[in-house]
Design a protein around this motif. Structure first.
Motif, short mmCIF file in Angstrom:
data_model
loop_
_atom_site.label_atom_id
_atom_site.label_comp_id
_atom_site.label_asym_id
_atom_site.label_seq_id
_atom_site.Cartn_x
_atom_site.Cartn_y
_atom_site.Cartn_z
N THR A 190 10.04 10.66 12.65
CA THR A 190 9.56 11.32 11.44
C THR A 190 8.84 12.64 11.72
OG1 THR A 190 7.53 10.02 11.51
CG2 THR A 190 9.32 9.17 10.16
N ILE A 249 13.70 12.86 4.55
CA ILE A 249 13.12 11.54 4.81
C ILE A 249 11.93 11.19 3.92
CG2 ILE A 249 13.84 11.63 7.23
CD1 ILE A 249 10.85 12.12 7.95
N VAL A 300 8.57 8.38 4.18
CA VAL A 300 7.91 7.53 5.18
C VAL A 300 6.85 6.65 4.50
CG1 VAL A 300 6.60 7.49 7.34
CG2 VAL A 300 8.22 9.34 6.91
N PRO A 330 3.98 4.40 5.88
CA PRO A 330 3.32 3.99 7.12
C PRO A 330 2.82 2.55 7.05
CG PRO A 330 1.89 5.41 5.84
CD PRO A 330 3.18 5.33 5.09
N THR A 371 2.22 2.84 -2.10
CA THR A 371 2.57 3.61 -0.90
C THR A 371 4.09 3.71 -0.76
OG1 THR A 371 0.56 2.74 0.09
CG2 THR A 371 2.05 3.85 1.57
N ALA A 380 5.26 6.17 -3.30
CA ALA A 380 5.00 7.55 -2.84
C ALA A 380 6.03 7.99 -1.80
CB ALA A 380 3.60 7.63 -2.24
N ARG A 387 -6.09 8.96 7.87
CA ARG A 387 -4.64 9.12 7.99
C ARG A 387 -3.95 9.75 6.79
NH1 ARG A 387 -1.83 3.96 10.61
NH2 ARG A 387 -0.06 5.32 10.42
N GLU A 412 -1.75 12.69 7.59
CA GLU A 412 -0.37 12.43 8.03
C GLU A 412 0.62 12.68 6.89
OE1 GLU A 412 0.35 8.51 9.66
OE2 GLU A 412 -0.96 8.96 11.35
N ARG A 413 0.18 12.34 5.68
CA ARG A 413 1.04 12.53 4.51
C ARG A 413 1.38 14.02 4.36
NH1 ARG A 413 2.95 9.42 0.91
NH2 ARG A 413 1.99 7.58 1.80
N LEU A 429 3.83 15.09 7.01
CA LEU A 429 5.19 14.58 6.78
C LEU A 429 5.92 15.34 5.67
CD1 LEU A 429 4.48 10.76 7.09
CD2 LEU A 429 5.99 12.09 8.56
#
Lengths: 324, 245
Positions: free
Chosen positions: A51, A79, A81, A83, A145, A148, B81, B84-85, B88
């Protein structure tokens, strides 16, 4: 047709530790690919490299045909993601979080608000759209999540342990959502330590142990060698000691193995007669509380290939999850 | 991909989540007020000293406002974290970090005008060269924000960010000519002044407010610009090296 994900000789080291040891695999378009392994096997490191959150030391990565080897963030428009830990903004509401994530992918105001409402509806969160994310339950957080992660309709979705640490009902709902996404044509790369979850959802599975892929195949092909096996699991009320050897001597046609301190697993090529087994155990002072015929599963293959007890792996992960 | 949508939404989210929160607004008001009062009382020279103190108070307000908040927000998001979003998202790292720092720059500019508004009631500011003062405020805000970013990406804990910030901030109060002229510093310390960005910003502010500047405005602003580019580039390099492992 180009593979959705193509990995060749991907290796990653952190100081002296080799987290991922030159793995190679590909994921076809529209496939639901499972990545199974114990804690510390290299699953999250692999996802991070795929990623763009980490760079491999050697090897090549292609995402949707784009070479991401030297430009780890080159394919991020393709992509989504999710987590292993929910990382949305606790001070924003569910609706605001989704709109913000959509905006990061360049969606206009009308489009992102419409999409956010649609997803909140689909994920059963419409009632909580104006509630702050910080006040959501664990299951609701996981659902939001995931929402999202797909708000921009990605071609490839990375799901890192999506059902870890949530209640049974929410996990079931999430599995249904994942299956629906797969049916809709999204390529899904799923890491999980729930083997039955991978067996139920995935088209193909890779087992990773200590940074190495030890086996990749379809679920059918993986299970085939043990499909004909007959399995009985006996649960005992008292602790077992040295019974495995006695059983093997008296029933040489059976493959007996103790799991933990109270469970005996018996495998055979012919149907197992439970009565003589229970009588034998009771004669040896073992109090049998349950004897159940089992369908051979992917878990048996996992244990056979990796030598790791799936139950131990699950408990270890859940312990790690609850400690966070 | 419409980059401006991502840029604008990151900025708006940060403004709402961090900068426009009542505790931060009050920090932005109380801090300049405290500094102004402290130096005003200490100087003991009456209202005529306001014009000589104003550049220093403006610069300190920007420096502390921007570095404090940026070091917290970026480090905090990295820690939980949610950063991180952002990493990405399909946004170039440069655009992402500009969006992340724009809120702090605006906060710094707003902080700068708190002492100016207070001074309006106490002194005659008709002689101030606003065409030099406003760009200087903006450039100091950018440089301080990028210094905050540089600090934020160099540490992993919020408390470390605050400690590390003070390592830069407090010496800058004394070495950059904010309240004490650089010429009066010990010879050994003078070279240090010229490697700190605030020296050049403070020089423009002094020149704009009461005409006491050492270098041409254009040179000061160019050097400040060079510091901004350098700090931003180093921060990006650090992010790529430390956060995209």
């Amino acid at each position: 047709m180009t593979d959705a994900i193509g990995v060749e000789g991907m290796r990653k080291c952190f100081a002296e530790v080799e987290a991922v040891s030159g793995i190679s695999f590909s994921v076809r378009q529209g496939e639901l690919f499972g990545f199974l392994g114990p804690n510390g096997a290299g699953k999250t490191t692999t996802i991070n490299m795929l990623t763009g959150l980490a760079r491999p030391n050697t090897g090549s990565i292609r995402i949707g045909g784009i070479d991401c080897t030297h430009r780890p963030r080159a394919a991020q428009h393709l992509i989504g993601v999710v987590p292993d830990e929910s990382n949305l903004y606790p001070e924003l509401t569910g609706f605001e979080n989704l709109c913000f994530c959509a905006a990061l992918h360049g969606l206009g105001k009308v489009e992102r608000q419409g999409r956010a409402r649609e997803l909140l509806d689909n994920f059963g969160l419409a009632q909580a759209l104006n509630r702050k994310f910080g006040g959501y339950s664990k299951g609701m957080k996981r659902k939001l999540t995931i929402a999202a992660g797909i708000i921009h309709k990605p071609e490839i979705l990375f799901l890192d342990e999506p059902t870890t640490g949530i209640d049974v009902a929410s996990a079931r709902q999430l599995r249904q959502l994942i299956a629906d996404l797969h049916r809709g044509g999204t390529t899904i790369f799923l890491t999980t330590h729930y083997i039955e979850e991978a067996e139920r959802l995935c088209d193909r599975i890779a087992f990773i142990v200590s940074g190495r892929i030890v086996r990749i195949d379809t679920v059918e092909h993986l299970i085939q060698p043990i499909q004909e096996k007959h399995v009985v699991q006996i649960t005992c009320a008292n602790t077992l000691s040295d019974i495995e050897g006695n059983l093997s001597e008296s029933f040489p046609e059976l493959e007996c193995k103790t799991i933990g301190q109270r469970v005996i697993r018996v495998e055979a090529d012919e149907p197992v007669r439970v009565g003589p087994l229970v009588r034998f155990l009771e004669d040896h002072g073992v109090e049998v509380s349950e004897a159940r015929r089992m369908r051979p599963s992917l878990e048996d293959i996992f244990v056979r290939i990796t030598g790791i007890e799936a139950d131990a792996m699950r408990k270890e992960k859940e312990k790690a999850g609850s400690g966070q | 991909m419409k980059l401006w949508i991502a840029f604008w939404n990151i900025l708006v989210k940060d403004m709402r989540t961090y900068y426009l929160k009542p505790p931060n607004i009050s920090w932005g008001l109380i801090f300049p007020l405290a500094w102004t009062s402290m130096f005003f009382i200490k100087s003991g020279s009456g209202l005529e000293s306001i014009l000589t103190m104003l550049p220093g108070v403006v610069a300190v307000s920007i420096l502390f406002g921007t570095t404090s908040l940026l070091a917290v927000t970026v480090t905090f998001e990295k820690k939980n974290r949610s950063f991180e979003r952002l990493l990405l998202a399909p946004i170039p790292l440069e655009v992402l970090m500009l969006a992340k720092t724009s809120g702090a720059i605006l906060f710094g500019v707003a902080n700068a005008f708190v002492p100016v508004i207070m001074a309006l009631f106490l002194a005659d500011l008709s002689q101030v060269v606003w065409s030099a003062f406003v760009p200087a405020v903006f450039m100091i805000a950018v440089a301080s924000t990028f210094l905050g970013l540089f600090i934020a990406v160099a540490v992993s804990e919020v408390f470390e960010a605050q400690t590390f910030s003070n390592f830069f901030r407090f010496p800058m109060i004394f070495l950059c000519g904010l309240f004490f002229p650089i010429e009066k510093l010990p010879v050994l310390l003078k070279p240090l002044s010229y490697v700190l960005p605030l020296t050049y910003g403070a020089d423009v502010l002094h020149g704009a407010v009461h005409g006491g500047h050492a270098m041409p405005f254009s040179l000061d602003l160019s050097l400040l610009g060079a510091f901004c580019v350098g700090l931003f580039a180093m921060s990006l390099w650090n992010i790529k090296r430390k956060w995209i492992l």
